[in-house]
Design a protein around this motif. Structure first.
Motif, short mmCIF file in Angstrom:
data_model
loop_
_atom_site.label_atom_id
_atom_site.label_comp_id
_atom_site.label_asym_id
_atom_site.label_seq_id
_atom_site.Cartn_x
_atom_site.Cartn_y
_atom_site.Cartn_z
N ALA A 65 0.84 -1.21 0.00
CA ALA A 65 0.00 0.00 0.00
C ALA A 65 0.87 1.26 0.00
CB ALA A 65 -0.91 -0.01 1.23
N ARG A 66 0.47 2.25 -0.77
CA ARG A 66 1.19 3.54 -0.82
C ARG A 66 0.32 4.67 -0.28
NH1 ARG A 66 5.71 3.39 -3.61
NH2 ARG A 66 5.76 5.67 -3.63
N ARG A 67 -1.01 4.52 -0.42
CA ARG A 67 -1.91 5.57 0.08
C ARG A 67 -2.85 4.94 1.09
NH1 ARG A 67 -5.52 8.58 -2.28
NH2 ARG A 67 -4.88 10.50 -1.27
N ALA A 68 -2.79 5.42 2.32
CA ALA A 68 -3.61 4.84 3.39
C ALA A 68 -4.43 5.93 4.06
CB ALA A 68 -2.71 4.14 4.40
N ILE A 69 -5.53 5.49 4.68
CA ILE A 69 -6.37 6.44 5.42
C ILE A 69 -6.77 5.78 6.73
CG2 ILE A 69 -8.45 5.70 4.14
CD1 ILE A 69 -9.47 8.63 4.52
N GLU A 70 -6.83 6.58 7.78
CA GLU A 70 -7.28 6.08 9.09
C GLU A 70 -8.40 6.99 9.60
OE1 GLU A 70 -4.89 4.65 12.72
OE2 GLU A 70 -5.13 6.80 13.07
N PRO A 136 -6.97 10.49 -6.12
CA PRO A 136 -6.49 9.12 -6.25
C PRO A 136 -7.07 8.22 -5.17
CG PRO A 136 -4.80 10.52 -5.26
CD PRO A 136 -5.94 11.41 -5.61
N ALA A 137 -7.22 6.93 -5.53
CA ALA A 137 -7.84 5.98 -4.62
C ALA A 137 -6.89 5.58 -3.50
CB ALA A 137 -8.25 4.74 -5.41
N PHE A 138 -7.47 5.08 -2.40
CA PHE A 138 -6.65 4.55 -1.29
C PHE A 138 -6.39 3.06 -1.51
CE2 PHE A 138 -8.74 8.25 0.58
CZ PHE A 138 -7.64 8.90 1.13
N ASP A 139 -5.24 2.61 -1.00
CA ASP A 139 -4.89 1.18 -1.06
C ASP A 139 -5.26 0.47 0.24
OD1 ASP A 139 -3.34 1.55 -3.53
OD2 ASP A 139 -1.94 2.62 -2.22
N PHE A 140 -5.31 1.25 1.32
CA PHE A 140 -5.52 0.64 2.65
C PHE A 140 -6.29 1.62 3.52
CE2 PHE A 140 -4.52 -0.31 7.05
CZ PHE A 140 -4.66 -1.69 7.09
N ALA A 141 -7.24 1.08 4.31
CA ALA A 141 -8.00 1.95 5.23
C ALA A 141 -8.17 1.24 6.57
CB ALA A 141 -9.37 2.27 4.63
N PHE A 142 -8.12 2.02 7.64
CA PHE A 142 -8.38 1.48 8.97
C PHE A 142 -9.48 2.33 9.60
CE2 PHE A 142 -6.95 1.17 13.62
CZ PHE A 142 -7.62 -0.03 13.83
N ILE A 143 -10.58 1.67 9.98
CA ILE A 143 -11.72 2.39 10.59
C ILE A 143 -11.78 2.05 12.07
CG2 ILE A 143 -14.24 2.67 10.56
CD1 ILE A 143 -14.25 1.94 7.60
N ASP A 144 -11.67 3.09 12.91
CA ASP A 144 -11.63 2.87 14.37
C ASP A 144 -12.14 4.10 15.13
OD1 ASP A 144 -11.10 1.67 16.81
OD2 ASP A 144 -8.97 2.19 16.82
#
Ligand SMILES: C[S@@+](CC[C@H](N)C(=O)[O-])C[C@H]1O[C@@H](n2cnc3c(N)ncnc32)[C@H](O)[C@@H]1O
Length: 222
Positions: A65-70, A136-144
């Motif tokens: 993953a290069r683009r992540a969101i939390e 650009p789209a995200f490769d990885f997301a963490f929802i918390d």
């Protein structure tokens, strides 16, 4: 009738064993961050567990993953794990409402040398997410973050995830209350509804892991 698959229930001793048998990321920065967060008292339990942090880091690096969101950053431990899994030039966008808690996060990200790969946006996550462009789209997301917000976070995240991208969602077992019909508070009913919605979502394939308080992993289909 198929036999019940083997599973091992955890008690505290076995859990400690499991935590001790992960690759150590417990450098000085993580130790200090966890100690400072512990001073917050009850709120400290919001922090991801060390095994979960290791899992997040490994998932991010294994998927390239290069683009992540939390969504839900608190004092920054899970974000630090995600940021450490990113390659050079990778970016993590963190969303939270608390300037106070995320000020702690910013200090430790800087100490860990990952501050330059993390952008923090303060405000209600639903609004911040809706204002994000589709690309650009995200490769990885963490929802918390807050559990009642999960359906909106899920929807806004999945539509911005690249095909093959991963979403991890925390607290999906809610201390086991999801299977206790007598438990009917707003958080547990929100989590139950959310879990059913994920299962019915044909855009993803998903699995629920018995990590910490329950972690759903979902991969967006092509
Ligand atoms: C469980 S904690 C996150 C823990 C963090 N992932 C960690 O490992 O340290 C939940 C966070 O969600 C944030 N939060 C709650 N409601 C929110 C909202 N509506 N929008 C954005 N963040 C929110 C809280 O301020 C809190 O920091």
């Amino acid at each position: 009738m198929l036999p019940k698959p083997k599973f091992t229930a955890l008690d505290e001793t076995l859990y400690d064993y499991l935590v001790e048998h992960r690759s150590p990321e417990d450098d000085e920065v993580v130790r200090e961050l966890r100690a400072e967060t512990a001073q917050l008292g009850e709120g400290a339990s919001m922090q991801v567990s060390p095994d979960q942090a290791a899992l997040l880091r490994i998932l991010v690096s294994a998927t390239g993953a290069r683009r992540a969101i939390e969504i839900g950053t608190f004092t920054g431990y899970s974000a630090l794990a995600v940021a450490r899994g990113l390659p050079p030039g990778g970016r993590l966008l963190c969303l939270d409402v608390s300037a106070e808690w995320t000020a702690v996060a910013r200090r430790y990200w800087a100490k860990a040398g990952v501050g330059d790969r993390i952008e923090l946006r303060l405000g209600p996550a639903a609004e911040t997410l809706r204002a994000l462009p589709a690309e650009p789209a995200f490769d990885f997301a963490f929802i918390d973050a807050d559990k009642r917000g999960y359906p909106v976070y899920w929807e806004e995240v999945v539509r911005r995830l690249r095909p093959g991208g991963l979403v991890a969602v925390d607290n999906v077992l809610w201390s086991g209350d999801v299977v206790r019909p007598e438990e009917q508070d707003e958080d547990v009913t929100a989590i139950r509804r959310f879990n059913e919605a994920v299962l019915a979502d044909t855009r993803v394939e998903s699995v629920m892991l018995a990590v910490a308080d329950g972690l759903t992993l979902a991969r967006k289909l092509a």
